[in-house]
Design an enzyme around this catalytic site. Structure first.
Site, PDB file in Angstrom:
ATOM      1  N   LYS A  20       0.840  -1.194   0.000  1.00 50.83           N
ATOM      2  CA  LYS A  20       0.000   0.000   0.000  1.00 50.83           C
ATOM      3  C   LYS A  20       0.884   1.257   0.000  1.00 50.83           C
ATOM      4  O   LYS A  20       2.113   1.187   0.010  1.00 50.83           O
ATOM      5  CB  LYS A  20      -0.916  -0.005   1.216  1.00 50.83           C
ATOM      6  N   HIS A  21       0.250   2.404   0.019  1.00 48.52           N
ATOM      7  CA  HIS A  21       0.978   3.676  -0.083  1.00 48.52           C
ATOM      8  C   HIS A  21       1.928   3.899   1.087  1.00 48.52           C
ATOM      9  O   HIS A  21       3.048   4.386   0.905  1.00 48.52           O
ATOM     10  CB  HIS A  21      -0.018   4.839  -0.114  1.00 48.52           C
TER      11      HIS A  21
END
Length: 386
Positions: free
Chosen positions: A195-196
Site C-alpha cells: 500500500k501507499h
C-alpha cells in the site's frame, strides 16, 4: 543477462525511514508509546478527520468499526464483491449478514444504482449499513451514498485502504479527502507493504464522531480504559468496560508510518504520472478504470481488462513481469458460496473479474521498466488479435 523482476507493487524504504525506526528502537518505548499518538494526530490532520485510531491492521480496523456502530447478529450490511475479503468478513465477525451489490462497469467501485435497487427491494430497516470501497485508489462519491444512507437510516464505513491522498469533489465544489469523515461515519486505511504507507502491517481508523472515537479506542485495547471510570483506587487503576481486542499498533511501526506519511503526496503524484503513461499507451486499445470529473485517484492499482487474461498473465510472467489479479469476487469464494451467495446476480463484477489484471504500479517503478511492461502487453495483444 537475466531480466529484472517487476512486481505489481513494492514498498519504498529510504534512510529517513530506517533512522526513524532505529531512533525508536533505542528509545524507552517500543509498543504503546508517544509515536502511536503522534502518528494518529498527523494522520488525522492529513486526511482532514477529527480523530484517528491506529490499529494492528486494516482488518482489525474494519472489525472494530462494525462493532462500534453496534451491528447485532443477523443484521445486514451491503458491500461490493470486488474487494479483498476483509471488507465483507468484518460483518461476519459480528455474526451479521453480508449482501453484495454490483459494481459500476467503468469505475469498478460499488454502484450507487445497484445499491439503491437492493435497498429498495426490501422492507424499510432491512439493512443497517453500507461499506463502499475506494477500489484501486479511486474515491467513491460518498456524498451520493450519504444521501441514500440518510434516506434509509444507514451508517457508512468507507474502506479507503487503497486511497490515502485521493479525493472527490462534492456538489459544493469542496475536495473531500478519502477518510475525512464528512460523509462516512468511519474510514479505514491499510499500511500493508504494497500500500501507499508501509508499516510492515498496520492500519488506521478515522472518524469525526467523538463517541465512536472513544468506542474504537477501547475496542482496540481489550475494552480497557482509564477514562470515565466509576472508581479510581490509584494511578495503576483501569477498568475493562467491554470485551475488546489487542489490536494495537507499535511505536516501531508508528515511527515508520510517520516518515512514510510525509512522502505520500509525492508518492501519489508519481503513481498518477505512471497511470497517465499507461493511459496514453493503451488509449483506444485496452479498457482501463475510468476517472470521474474532479476526482483524484490515489492509484494503489492500475487495472486493465483483456479477453485472454490468463494467457496475458502467464505471458507476462515469462518476461519477469509479475502482474496480479484484484480480486476474485467475494461472493464466489467457497466460504460465501456455502452460505448462499453463489447465485447472486452480479453481472458487472463477474464480467470484470473474467478480464481484469493489475499492472506494476509503485512510485519507484522506472520509466524504462514501465515501457518494457507496455511493450510486452501490446506485443501480446498484436499476436493474439491476428
Amino acid at each position: 543477462m537475466d531480466k529484472p523482476i517487476i512486481p505489481y507493487g513494492r514498498q519504498h524504504i529510504d534512510q529517513n525511514d530506517i533512522d526513524a525506526v532505529i531512533n525508536t528502537l533505542t528509545s524507552d518505548f517500543l509498543t504503546q508509546g508517544p509515536k502511536v499518538s503522534e502518528f494518529e494526530k498527523k494522520f488525522a490532520e492529513y486526511v482532514g478527520s477529527k480523530y484517528a485510531v491506529a490499529v494492528s491492521n486494516a482488518t482489525a480496523g474494519l472489525h472494530i468499526a462494525v462493532m462500534a456502530l453496534g451491528l447485532k447478529p443477523g443484521e445486514r450490511v451491503i458491500t461490493t464483491p470486488i474487494t479483498f475479503a476483509a471488507s465483507a468478513n468484518c460483518v461476519r465477525y459480528c455474526d451479521g449478514e453480508v449482501w453484495f451489490a454490483d459494481i459500476d462497469a467503468n469505475t469498478y467501485t460499488l454502484s450507487l444504482e445497484s445499491t439503491k435497487r437492493l435497498i429498495e427491494s426490501k422492507p424499510k430497516g432491512f439493512f443497517k449499513g453500507i461499506i463502499p470501497v475506494d477500489f484501486a485508489g479511486l474515491p467513491v462519491d460518498l456524498e451520493e451514498f450519504r444521501n441514500l444512507a440518510n434516506e434509509h437510516n444507514l451508517w457508512i464505513i468507507e474502506d479507503a485502504c487503497h486511497a490515502p491522498g485521493g479525493y472527490f469533489t462534492d456538489t459544493k465544489g469542496v475536495k473531500q479527502m478519502c477518510g475525512n469523515g464528512k460523509y462516512a461515519d468511519i474510514g479505514i486505511f491499510s499500511f500493508h507493504p504494497v500500500k501507499h504507507i508501509a508499516c510492515g502491517e498496520g492500519g488506521m481508523v478515522t472518524t469525526n464522531n467523538e463517541a465512536l472515537y472513544n468506542k474504537l479506542s477501547k475496542l482496540r485495547t481489550h475494552g480497557i480504559t482509564k477514562d470515565n471510570m466509576e472508581e479510581n483506587h490509584g494511578g495503576w487503576y483501569y477498568e475493562m468496560q467491554e470485551l475488546g481486542y489487542n489490536y494495537r499498533l507499535t511505536d516501531i511501526q508508528s515511527a515508520l508510518g510517520i516518515t512514510q506519511l510525509s512522502k505520500n503526496d509525492e508518492g501519489v503524484l508519481k503513481r498518477n504520472e505512471i497511470a497517465n503513461r499507461y493511459k496514453e499507451a493503451f488509449r483506444d486499445k485496452i479498457k482501463y478504470q475510468s476517472l470521474p470529473d474532479q476526482t483524484y485517484n490515489a492509484h494503489h492499482l492500475f487495472v486493465i481488462e483483456v479477453v485472454d487474461r490468463k494467457k496475458l498473465y502467464d505471458y507476462l510472467r515469462t518476461h519477469n513481469i509479475f502482474a496480479q489479479i484484484h480480486y476474485i469476487p467475494v461472493h464466489t469464494l467457497p466460504y460465501y458460496k456455502e452460505i448462499g451467495y453463489g447465485d447472486a446476480n452480479l453481472r458487472n463484477s463477474e464480467n470484470y473479474y473474467s478480464k481484469c489484471i493489475s499492472l506494476p504500479m509503485y512510485p519507484t517503478l522506472l520509466e524504462e521498466e514501465q515501457t518494457y511492461v507496455v511493450d510486452r502487453i501490446l506485443e501480446f495483444l498484436e499476436e493474439h488479435t491476428k
